[in-house]
Each structure stands twice: as structure tokens, then as C-alpha cells.
Motif scaffolding. Structure first.
Motif, PDB file in Angstrom:
ATOM      1  N   TYR A  37       0.824  -1.216   0.000  1.00 42.46           N
ATOM      2  CA  TYR A  37       0.000   0.000   0.000  1.00 42.46           C
ATOM      3  C   TYR A  37       0.856   1.262   0.000  1.00 42.46           C
ATOM      4  CZ  TYR A  37      -3.384  -3.494   1.561  1.00 42.46           C
ATOM      5  OH  TYR A  37      -4.169  -4.614   1.675  1.00 42.46           O
ATOM      6  N   ALA A  38       2.023   1.214  -0.629  1.00 42.10           N
ATOM      7  CA  ALA A  38       2.921   2.371  -0.639  1.00 42.10           C
ATOM      8  C   ALA A  38       2.262   3.576  -1.305  1.00 42.10           C
ATOM      9  CB  ALA A  38       4.224   2.021  -1.355  1.00 42.10           C
ATOM     10  N   ARG A  39       1.569   3.368  -2.400  1.00 43.05           N
ATOM     11  CA  ARG A  39       0.925   4.479  -3.097  1.00 43.05           C
ATOM     12  C   ARG A  39      -0.239   5.043  -2.277  1.00 43.05           C
ATOM     13  NH1 ARG A  39       1.857   4.923  -8.652  1.00 43.05           N
ATOM     14  NH2 ARG A  39      -0.270   5.676  -8.948  1.00 43.05           N
ATOM     15  N   ASN A  40      -0.963   4.195  -1.562  1.00 42.80           N
ATOM     16  CA  ASN A  40      -2.049   4.686  -0.717  1.00 42.80           C
ATOM     17  C   ASN A  40      -1.522   5.569   0.408  1.00 42.80           C
ATOM     18  OD1 ASN A  40      -2.769   1.739  -1.702  1.00 42.80           O
ATOM     19  ND2 ASN A  40      -4.705   2.831  -1.514  1.00 42.80           N
ATOM     20  N   TYR A  41      -0.438   5.132   1.032  1.00 43.69           N
ATOM     21  CA  TYR A  41       0.148   5.926   2.107  1.00 43.69           C
ATOM     22  C   TYR A  41       0.702   7.251   1.572  1.00 43.69           C
ATOM     23  CZ  TYR A  41      -0.145   1.648   4.879  1.00 43.69           C
ATOM     24  OH  TYR A  41      -0.589   0.527   5.542  1.00 43.69           O
ATOM     25  N   ALA A  42       1.242   7.241   0.364  1.00 41.19           N
ATOM     26  CA  ALA A  42       1.753   8.486  -0.223  1.00 41.19           C
ATOM     27  C   ALA A  42       0.620   9.473  -0.477  1.00 41.19           C
ATOM     28  CB  ALA A  42       2.498   8.179  -1.522  1.00 41.19           C
ATOM     29  N   ILE A  72      -0.053  13.282   1.220  1.00 44.95           N
ATOM     30  CA  ILE A  72      -0.388  14.502   0.470  1.00 44.95           C
ATOM     31  C   ILE A  72      -1.674  15.123   0.999  1.00 44.95           C
ATOM     32  CG2 ILE A  72      -1.010  15.379  -1.818  1.00 44.95           C
ATOM     33  CD1 ILE A  72       0.806  13.257  -3.022  1.00 44.95           C
ATOM     34  N   LEU A  73      -2.652  14.278   1.332  1.00 50.05           N
ATOM     35  CA  LEU A  73      -3.911  14.781   1.877  1.00 50.05           C
ATOM     36  C   LEU A  73      -3.702  15.459   3.226  1.00 50.05           C
ATOM     37  CD1 LEU A  73      -7.010  14.986   1.791  1.00 50.05           C
ATOM     38  CD2 LEU A  73      -7.106  12.705   2.795  1.00 50.05           C
ATOM     39  N   PHE A  74      -2.914  14.841   4.114  1.00 51.47           N
ATOM     40  CA  PHE A  74      -2.652  15.436   5.421  1.00 51.47           C
ATOM     41  C   PHE A  74      -1.862  16.735   5.288  1.00 51.47           C
ATOM     42  CE2 PHE A  74      -2.859  10.915   7.224  1.00 51.47           C
ATOM     43  CZ  PHE A  74      -4.214  11.052   7.464  1.00 51.47           C
ATOM     44  N   PHE A  75      -0.943  16.776   4.345  1.00 49.79           N
ATOM     45  CA  PHE A  75      -0.162  17.999   4.136  1.00 49.79           C
ATOM     46  C   PHE A  75      -1.047  19.121   3.609  1.00 49.79           C
ATOM     47  CE2 PHE A  75       3.092  20.437   1.600  1.00 49.79           C
ATOM     48  CZ  PHE A  75       3.705  20.996   2.710  1.00 49.79           C
ATOM     49  N   ALA A  76      -1.980  18.783   2.715  1.00 45.86           N
ATOM     50  CA  ALA A  76      -2.911  19.789   2.211  1.00 45.86           C
ATOM     51  C   ALA A  76      -3.819  20.301   3.334  1.00 45.86           C
ATOM     52  CB  ALA A  76      -3.753  19.202   1.075  1.00 45.86           C
ATOM     53  N   CYS A  77      -4.258  19.393   4.225  1.00 47.74           N
ATOM     54  CA  CYS A  77      -5.089  19.824   5.352  1.00 47.74           C
ATOM     55  C   CYS A  77      -4.296  20.727   6.299  1.00 47.74           C
ATOM     56  CB  CYS A  77      -5.621  18.609   6.105  1.00 47.74           C
ATOM     57  SG  CYS A  77      -6.805  17.610   5.180  1.00 47.74           S
ATOM     58  N   ALA A  78      -3.011  20.403   6.516  1.00 45.34           N
ATOM     59  CA  ALA A  78      -2.180  21.242   7.377  1.00 45.34           C
ATOM     60  C   ALA A  78      -1.985  22.632   6.770  1.00 45.34           C
ATOM     61  CB  ALA A  78      -0.829  20.570   7.624  1.00 45.34           C
ATOM     62  N   LEU A  79      -1.791  22.692   5.461  1.00 43.95           N
ATOM     63  CA  LEU A  79      -1.652  23.990   4.801  1.00 43.95           C
ATOM     64  C   LEU A  79      -2.966  24.768   4.826  1.00 43.95           C
ATOM     65  CD1 LEU A  79       0.530  23.063   1.689  1.00 43.95           C
ATOM     66  CD2 LEU A  79       1.260  24.218   3.779  1.00 43.95           C
ATOM     67  N   TYR A  80      -4.089  24.051   4.785  1.00 46.22           N
ATOM     68  CA  TYR A  80      -5.392  24.726   4.853  1.00 46.22           C
ATOM     69  C   TYR A  80      -5.593  25.373   6.225  1.00 46.22           C
ATOM     70  CZ  TYR A  80     -10.454  25.357   4.952  1.00 46.22           C
ATOM     71  OH  TYR A  80     -11.718  25.883   5.086  1.00 46.22           O
TER      72      TYR A  80
END
Length: 228
Positions: free
Chosen positions: A120-125, A129-137
Motif C-alpha cells: 500500500y505504498a501508493r495509498n500511504y503516499a 499529500i492529503l494530510f499535508f494539504a489539510c495542514a496547509l489549509y
């Protein structure tokens, strides 16, 4: 009555059998064998007068969780694990309620983490990205700083191509150092490193817990039957 041994019986050593299961993709059998062996060992040593949740069981579970802190989850990860197709989020990655169980031992937790992270390497990646976008939001200043850095390097590339800075390596090297210093200043004052740290921490914790608790599945799952 004593039975004589069958000379045609096939006897395979345990390490060779486990290696064959790994090579052929039957990882769920290894996972189940480890859980069954741990359950059998616990049942033989359990005291019938003890409480339903013995202290030794709680201690072993705590040791299993603490073993994840000393584990390198990317030991078996390769670049080829990111080049394949992304596993299904519903059926493969998240699964169902029966797709999760507490690892019976630190060795099983280590085995699950290594194999699940490769699968599940691609799922974790994508989750990172989703968590980083939420942090930037949640941190608009960090978002502005990151966009400013991207715009700065895009302007540097555009200027280098337009003015032909490749013909002036000294000038190009000086401008490159200035752009790097400006990028570092923007990232520090816009607090982008804090957003990145939060995204890495949350995604790493979620990845380790999911990989340790997610049961292993066959390498090639059968496709659902189609109605005629």
C-alpha cells in the motif's frame, strides 16, 4: 499398533515452506499461522483462575506496540512499489471489520508492517499529500509561503532560459545561491516546516497503526464475479 513410515511422504522443512509461501504470495497463510501459534501458546500457559484479560496479556500487547517505535518500516520498500497500480481503497486498503486484528507478537507486527507498506505504498503516499494539504489549509501563511517558493523557482527557471544563463555559469551559480537563501527565509518565516512536521507525524502514525493491524491478504485477490 505401530504404523511404519511412508517412504513416499513429502517432508518439507519449516523454513523452506515459509520461503515458498513468501515467494508465491500466500502471505495470509503466514499471518494466520503466526496468530494461531501465539494463541496456542497463550492458551497452554493461561491460568484458569486468572482474569479474562491477564496482566501478562496486557504487557505483551504493550511490548508489541512499543516494538513499532524501533522498527524501520521502509527497510523492504523499493522504488518499484510506487510504479504499480494503486490498490483499491475500499476492498483492499480499508477492507472490512474482520480485516483487522491485534498483532500477536512483535515479529508478526514487523512482518505485517513490512509487507503492507510495500503493498500500500501508493495509498500511504496519497494520504500524506492529503494530510499535508489539510495542514496547509489550517495554516494559510504556510500555504502562501509554499506558493511563493514555487513561484520563485519557476521565475528563476524562466529567467535562466530567457537570458541564457547557462552560458554564464558564475552568474547562474550566484543567482542560484540567492534563490536558495530566499527560499530558506520564506519557508522559515511562513512556518512551512511546522505544517510539514504535522503532516509527517500524523501520516506516519496512521501508516504504522494501519500496517500493523491490517491482516495480510493474498497478493492477487480474485476479481468479483460478474453477472451474466
Amino acid at each position: 499398533m505401530v504404523f511404519s513410515s511412508n517412504p513416499l511422504a513429502l517432508s518439507v522443512p519449516e523454513p523452506a515452506f515459509e520461503k515458498w509461501l513468501r515467494d508465491t504470495g500466500y502471505l495470509e497463510i503466514l499471518d494466520h499461522r503466526t496468530s494461531s501459534a501465539a494463541a496456542a501458546a497463550a492458551s497452554t500457559t493461561a491460568d484458569p483462575n486468572s482474569s479474562p484479560i491477564p496482566v501478562s496479556g496486557l504487557f505483551s500487547r504493550l511490548v508489541t506496540l512499543l516494538s513499532l517505535l524501533t522498527l524501520n518500516p521502509f527497510a523492504k520498500l523499493t522504488a518499484d512499489d510506487f510504479s504499480g497500480d494503486t490498490p483499491s481503497w475500499s476492498r483492499s486498503f480499508f477492507g472490512f471489520c474482520g480485516s483487522y486484528s491485534f498483532p500477536s507478537s512483535p515479529s508478526q507486527a514487523r512482518f505485517r508492517v513490512h509487507e503492507n507498506i510495500k503493498r500500500y505504498a501508493r495509498n500511504y503516499a496519497y494520504l500524506f499529500i492529503l494530510f499535508f494539504a489539510c495542514a496547509l489549509y489550517k495554516m494559510p501563511l504556510a500555504l502562501v509561503g509554499l506558493i511563493s517558493c514555487l513561484a520563485l523557482w519557476d521565475f528563476f527557471k524562466f529567467s535562466s532560459d530567457k537570458w541564457g544563463l547557462d552560458q554564464y555559469p558564475l552568474t547562474r551559480q550566484c543567482l542560484l545561491r540567492i534563490a536558495q537563501c530566499a527560499t530558506a527565509v520564506i519557508l522559515i518565516f511562513s512556518n512551512v516546516q511546522m505544517a510539514l512536521f504535522c503532516a509527517i507525524s500524523v501520516s506516519y502514525a496512521g501508516m504504522m497503526l494501519h500496517a500493523a493491524f491490517r491482516k495480510l491478504t493474498p497478493a492477487k485477490q480474485p476479481s468479483p464475479a460478474r453477472g451474466k
